[in-house]
Design a protein around this motif. Structure first.
Motif, PDB file in Angstrom:
ATOM      1  N   LEU A   1      23.906 -33.891  55.705  1.00  0.00           N
ATOM      2  CA  LEU A   1      22.453 -33.837  55.532  1.00  0.00           C
ATOM      3  C   LEU A   1      22.017 -34.228  54.121  1.00  0.00           C
ATOM      4  O   LEU A   1      21.048 -34.974  53.947  1.00  0.00           O
ATOM      5  CB  LEU A   1      21.950 -32.429  55.862  1.00  0.00           C
ATOM      6  N   TYR A   2      22.715 -33.730  53.116  1.00  0.00           N
ATOM      7  CA  TYR A   2      22.240 -33.867  51.733  1.00  0.00           C
ATOM      8  C   TYR A   2      22.951 -34.899  50.868  1.00  0.00           C
ATOM      9  O   TYR A   2      22.349 -35.419  49.927  1.00  0.00           O
ATOM     10  CB  TYR A   2      22.348 -32.511  51.015  1.00  0.00           C
ATOM     11  N   ASN A   3      24.220 -35.165  51.124  1.00  0.00           N
ATOM     12  CA  ASN A   3      24.951 -36.040  50.211  1.00  0.00           C
ATOM     13  C   ASN A   3      24.388 -37.460  50.200  1.00  0.00           C
ATOM     14  O   ASN A   3      23.922 -37.969  51.219  1.00  0.00           O
ATOM     15  CB  ASN A   3      26.442 -36.070  50.557  1.00  0.00           C
ATOM     16  N   ASP A   4      24.426 -38.031  49.019  1.00  0.00           N
ATOM     17  CA  ASP A   4      23.976 -39.406  48.773  1.00  0.00           C
ATOM     18  C   ASP A   4      22.464 -39.584  48.888  1.00  0.00           C
ATOM     19  O   ASP A   4      21.982 -40.691  49.071  1.00  0.00           O
ATOM     20  CB  ASP A   4      24.710 -40.401  49.680  1.00  0.00           C
ATOM     21  N   GLN A   5      21.742 -38.485  48.754  1.00  0.00           N
ATOM     22  CA  GLN A   5      20.279 -38.544  48.742  1.00  0.00           C
ATOM     23  C   GLN A   5      19.789 -38.609  47.293  1.00  0.00           C
ATOM     24  O   GLN A   5      20.392 -37.994  46.414  1.00  0.00           O
ATOM     25  CB  GLN A   5      19.678 -37.288  49.387  1.00  0.00           C
ATOM     26  N   PRO A   6      18.697 -39.326  47.044  1.00  0.00           N
ATOM     27  CA  PRO A   6      18.086 -39.229  45.715  1.00  0.00           C
ATOM     28  C   PRO A   6      17.711 -37.769  45.440  1.00  0.00           C
ATOM     29  O   PRO A   6      17.277 -37.057  46.355  1.00  0.00           O
ATOM     30  CB  PRO A   6      16.840 -40.096  45.837  1.00  0.00           C
ATOM     31  N   VAL A   7      17.890 -37.348  44.209  1.00  0.00           N
ATOM     32  CA  VAL A   7      17.609 -35.954  43.855  1.00  0.00           C
ATOM     33  C   VAL A   7      16.200 -35.560  44.286  1.00  0.00           C
ATOM     34  O   VAL A   7      15.989 -34.474  44.824  1.00  0.00           O
ATOM     35  CB  VAL A   7      17.807 -35.728  42.342  1.00  0.00           C
ATOM     36  N   SER A   8      15.245 -36.441  44.085  1.00  0.00           N
ATOM     37  CA  SER A   8      13.854 -36.120  44.436  1.00  0.00           C
ATOM     38  C   SER A   8      13.669 -35.907  45.939  1.00  0.00           C
ATOM     39  O   SER A   8      12.770 -35.189  46.359  1.00  0.00           O
ATOM     40  CB  SER A   8      12.914 -37.221  43.947  1.00  0.00           C
ATOM     41  N   ASP A   9      14.521 -36.503  46.759  1.00  0.00           N
ATOM     42  CA  ASP A   9      14.391 -36.352  48.212  1.00  0.00           C
ATOM     43  C   ASP A   9      15.039 -35.070  48.732  1.00  0.00           C
ATOM     44  O   ASP A   9      14.704 -34.610  49.826  1.00  0.00           O
ATOM     45  CB  ASP A   9      15.009 -37.552  48.939  1.00  0.00           C
ATOM     46  N   VAL A  10      15.961 -34.501  47.968  1.00  0.00           N
ATOM     47  CA  VAL A  10      16.644 -33.288  48.421  1.00  0.00           C
ATOM     48  C   VAL A  10      15.628 -32.188  48.707  1.00  0.00           C
ATOM     49  O   VAL A  10      15.715 -31.488  49.718  1.00  0.00           O
ATOM     50  CB  VAL A  10      17.701 -32.834  47.392  1.00  0.00           C
ATOM     51  N   MET A  11      14.655 -32.045  47.834  1.00  0.00           N
ATOM     52  CA  MET A  11      13.647 -30.999  48.016  1.00  0.00           C
ATOM     53  C   MET A  11      12.724 -31.272  49.202  1.00  0.00           C
ATOM     54  O   MET A  11      12.094 -30.362  49.719  1.00  0.00           O
ATOM     55  CB  MET A  11      12.810 -30.848  46.739  1.00  0.00           C
ATOM     56  N   LYS A  12      12.631 -32.506  49.635  1.00  0.00           N
ATOM     57  CA  LYS A  12      11.744 -32.862  50.744  1.00  0.00           C
ATOM     58  C   LYS A  12      12.377 -32.633  52.111  1.00  0.00           C
ATOM     59  O   LYS A  12      11.688 -32.642  53.128  1.00  0.00           O
ATOM     60  CB  LYS A  12      11.336 -34.336  50.627  1.00  0.00           C
ATOM     61  N   ILE A  13      13.685 -32.452  52.139  1.00  0.00           N
ATOM     62  CA  ILE A  13      14.376 -32.268  53.418  1.00  0.00           C
ATOM     63  C   ILE A  13      14.065 -30.881  53.977  1.00  0.00           C
ATOM     64  O   ILE A  13      14.255 -29.881  53.305  1.00  0.00           O
ATOM     65  CB  ILE A  13      15.898 -32.450  53.242  1.00  0.00           C
ATOM     66  N   ASP A  14      13.578 -30.856  55.189  1.00  0.00           N
ATOM     67  CA  ASP A  14      13.323 -29.591  55.888  1.00  0.00           C
ATOM     68  C   ASP A  14      14.610 -29.211  56.613  1.00  0.00           C
ATOM     69  O   ASP A  14      14.837 -29.599  57.764  1.00  0.00           O
ATOM     70  CB  ASP A  14      12.158 -29.769  56.860  1.00  0.00           C
TER      71      ASP A  14
END
Length: 136
Positions: A86-99
Motif C-alpha cells: 500500500l505505502y512503499n514507493d509513494q511520494p511522501v506527500s501522498d502517504v498522508m492522503k491514503i485512506d
C-alpha cells in the motif's frame, strides 16, 4: 490512490474464493519478506499497540517513502507486507492522503481480523503516517 502493487493484491484477493485462502496468501507474503537485521530491532523502531512484536524501519529518499518491517507473528508479518504494498514507493506527500481503512477494506481485512490484530494494524498505519508527516 493505491500503487500498482496494492492493486495487484486487490485483484489476487478477488480471485481467491474464501477467507482461508486469502489468510494463507497474507501469511505467504510475510514469509517472502526479507528479515530485518537484529541491529534494527530496537525500541525506536518497535511499534507500540501491537499484541505481537513489530518493528518498522522507514526510509525516505528523493521524497519517496518506503519501509521495511518484521514481526514475531506470521500473520502480522503478512500484514506488514500488505502495508508495504500500500505505502512503499509513494511520494511522501501522498502517504498522508491514503485512506488506509478504505483501501484495506477492499481486501476485507476488517471483517476477518481479531480486535487485537486490528488495533495493531492501526498502530502500524499510524506509525507510517507519523513518519511521513514528520518528513513532509
Amino acid at each position: 490512490m493505491a500503487n500498482p502493487d496494492f492493486e495487484d493484491l486487490v485483484e489476487t484477493f478477488e480471485f481467491l474464493d474464501d477467507w482461508e485462502d486469502r489468510y494463507r496468501h497474507v501469511i505467504d507474503m510475510g514469509k517472502a519478506m526479507p528479515p530485518l537485521e537484529e541491529a534494527l530491532k530496537v525500541p525506536a523502531t518497535k511499534v507500540d499497540g501491537c499484541a505481537s512484536q513489530v518493528w518498522l524501519v522507514p526510509k525516505i529518499a528523493d521524497n519517496v517513502f518506503t519501509f521495511r518491517g518484521e514481526s514475531d507473528a506470521m500473520i502480522v508479518r503478512g500484514l506488514i507486507a500488505v502495508l508495504s504494498a500500500l505505502y512503499n514507493d509513494q511520494p511522501v506527500s501522498d502517504v498522508m492522503k491514503i485512506d488506509a481503512a478504505a483501501e484495506l477494506g477492499r481486501l476485507g481485512l476488517n471483517d476477518h481480523l481479531s480486535a487485537q490484530r486490528s488495533n495493531g494494524l492501526r498502530a502500524m498505519v499510524e506509525r507510517i503516517r507519523e513518519t511521513a508527516a514528520a518528513a513532509a
